[in-house]
Design a protein around this motif. Structure first.
Motif, short mmCIF file in Angstrom:
data_model
loop_
_atom_site.label_atom_id
_atom_site.label_comp_id
_atom_site.label_asym_id
_atom_site.label_seq_id
_atom_site.Cartn_x
_atom_site.Cartn_y
_atom_site.Cartn_z
N GLU A 165 33.26 57.78 42.54
CA GLU A 165 31.87 57.87 42.99
C GLU A 165 31.16 56.51 42.88
OE1 GLU A 165 28.82 59.68 44.82
OE2 GLU A 165 30.74 60.65 44.31
N GLU A 166 31.46 55.75 41.80
CA GLU A 166 30.75 54.49 41.57
C GLU A 166 31.29 53.33 42.40
OE1 GLU A 166 33.94 54.86 38.35
OE2 GLU A 166 32.53 56.14 39.45
N THR A 167 32.43 53.51 43.07
CA THR A 167 33.02 52.40 43.84
C THR A 167 33.26 52.70 45.32
OG1 THR A 167 35.26 53.11 43.20
CG2 THR A 167 34.19 51.45 41.81
N LYS A 168 33.15 53.94 45.72
CA LYS A 168 33.54 54.28 47.09
C LYS A 168 32.65 53.62 48.15
CE LYS A 168 31.02 58.71 47.22
NZ LYS A 168 31.19 60.19 47.38
N GLY A 169 31.44 53.21 47.76
CA GLY A 169 30.54 52.57 48.72
C GLY A 169 30.59 51.05 48.70
N ILE A 170 31.44 50.46 47.89
CA ILE A 170 31.52 49.00 47.80
C ILE A 170 32.11 48.41 49.08
CG2 ILE A 170 32.65 47.06 46.60
CD1 ILE A 170 32.45 48.67 44.02
N GLY A 171 31.42 47.45 49.67
CA GLY A 171 31.91 46.84 50.91
C GLY A 171 32.39 45.41 50.73
N THR A 172 31.96 44.75 49.64
CA THR A 172 32.35 43.37 49.38
C THR A 172 32.67 43.17 47.90
OG1 THR A 172 30.96 42.51 51.17
CG2 THR A 172 31.64 40.94 49.48
N ILE A 173 33.78 42.50 47.64
CA ILE A 173 34.19 42.14 46.28
C ILE A 173 34.27 40.62 46.21
CG2 ILE A 173 36.06 42.24 44.59
CD1 ILE A 173 36.85 44.95 45.73
N THR A 174 33.80 40.04 45.11
CA THR A 174 33.91 38.60 44.91
C THR A 174 34.82 38.32 43.71
OG1 THR A 174 31.71 38.15 45.81
CG2 THR A 174 32.68 36.46 44.41
N LEU A 175 35.85 37.53 43.95
CA LEU A 175 36.75 37.09 42.89
C LEU A 175 36.34 35.69 42.47
CD1 LEU A 175 39.34 37.38 41.15
CD2 LEU A 175 40.62 36.46 43.10
N SER A 176 36.01 35.53 41.20
CA SER A 176 35.49 34.26 40.71
C SER A 176 36.36 33.70 39.59
CB SER A 176 34.06 34.46 40.19
OG SER A 176 33.52 33.25 39.70
N TYR A 177 36.61 32.38 39.66
CA TYR A 177 37.38 31.69 38.61
C TYR A 177 36.55 30.55 38.05
CZ TYR A 177 41.67 33.93 40.31
OH TYR A 177 42.63 34.84 40.68
N THR A 178 36.69 30.32 36.75
CA THR A 178 36.16 29.12 36.12
C THR A 178 37.28 28.48 35.31
OG1 THR A 178 33.92 30.01 35.97
CG2 THR A 178 34.45 28.14 34.55
N PHE A 179 37.59 27.20 35.60
CA PHE A 179 38.62 26.47 34.86
C PHE A 179 37.98 25.79 33.66
CE2 PHE A 179 42.25 26.44 37.87
CZ PHE A 179 43.29 26.43 36.94
N TYR A 180 38.63 25.94 32.50
CA TYR A 180 38.21 25.27 31.27
C TYR A 180 39.32 24.34 30.80
CZ TYR A 180 34.42 28.67 30.82
OH TYR A 180 33.29 29.44 31.04
N PRO A 181 38.97 23.24 30.11
CA PRO A 181 40.01 22.41 29.52
C PRO A 181 40.72 23.19 28.43
CG PRO A 181 37.85 21.73 28.74
CD PRO A 181 37.61 22.74 29.83
N ARG A 182 42.00 23.00 28.31
CA ARG A 182 42.79 23.71 27.31
C ARG A 182 43.62 22.72 26.52
NH1 ARG A 182 44.91 28.93 26.39
NH2 ARG A 182 45.72 28.81 24.26
N ASP A 183 43.30 22.58 25.24
CA ASP A 183 44.05 21.73 24.34
C ASP A 183 44.85 22.64 23.44
OD1 ASP A 183 45.02 20.04 22.40
OD2 ASP A 183 43.15 18.94 22.12
N ASP A 184 46.17 22.48 23.42
CA ASP A 184 47.01 23.36 22.62
C ASP A 184 46.70 23.27 21.13
OD1 ASP A 184 48.35 24.40 24.75
OD2 ASP A 184 49.97 22.94 24.70
#
Length: 202
Positions: A165-184
């Motif tokens: 019920e909460e998603t059947k009317g969704i017409g657009t989805i946005t996939l978002s990424y944010t890159f962060y520095p990664r120091d082991d």
């Protein structure tokens, strides 16, 4: 009042026990703080909570005769000297159809830099139905000075999205990424730093 030697020793042992318990408690809390972020991310990936996408091993075997718009967003944190962008800005696949799109990242630093992408989907309710088969976000990415890398994402939208019920009317989805520095050498908990906070320039 005279305190006997045995009473004094017993008091010292009690104090030592209390101090040891405090140290163990504090150490445990610190350990839980470092574990909280990866455990929360694992929970989100399994449940789709908070707009987190699902990771799957196989493609959908059901394709509906209905399309959905999927747009793509790319961000690099202030501490990462990369140009990161979506090559494909928007696709309109059928629901259940497996699609491949591409992002690119360029390292503008004079030395190798490792980054890791954090992702989410909006609206958040769609996260549980956005399934990734392949994604650069599954691993860390290291770029050499001046290197540009094409990074594919293979995904499909679960046909079950049209039933809830909460998603059947969704017409657009946005996939978002944010890159962060990664120091082991840094704890994983460092990934929770907000984009607006100051980080060292790479």
């Amino acid at each position: 009042m005279t305190v006997s030697y045995d009473d004094k020793k017993a008091s010292e042992r009690r104090n030592l026990g209390v101090a040891t318990a405090c140290v163990v408690f504090v150490g445990g809390m610190i350990g839980m703080a470092y574990a909280a972020v990866p455990l929360y991310q694992l929970f989100c990936q399994v449940t789709g909570y908070g707009g987190t996408t699902q990771r799957v091993e196989q493609m959908s075997d059901v394709v509906l005769d209905r399309t959905i718009n999927v747009t793509f967003d790319a961000n690099a944190s202030p501490g990462l000297n990369w140009d990161f962008k979506a090559v494909d800005k928007k696709v309109t696949p059928k629901i259940g159809e497996t699609v491949q799109i591409t992002y690119t990242a360029t390292n503008n630093s004079p030395h190798p830099v490792t980054g890791e992408a954090i992702f989410n989907v909006t609206p958040g309710e769609a996260g549980a139905y956005f399934n990734k088969v392949q994604c650069f976000c599954f691993t860390k990415t290291t770029l050499q000075p001046g290197e540009t890398l094409e990074m594919p994402v293979v995904f499909f939208v679960d046909p079950a999205i049209v039933e809830a019920e909460e998603t059947k009317g969704i017409g657009t989805i946005t996939l978002s990424y944010t890159f962060y520095p990664r120091d082991d050498q840094e704890p994983v908990a460092a990934l929770s730093v907000g984009e607006g906070e100051e980080q060292p320039k790479l």
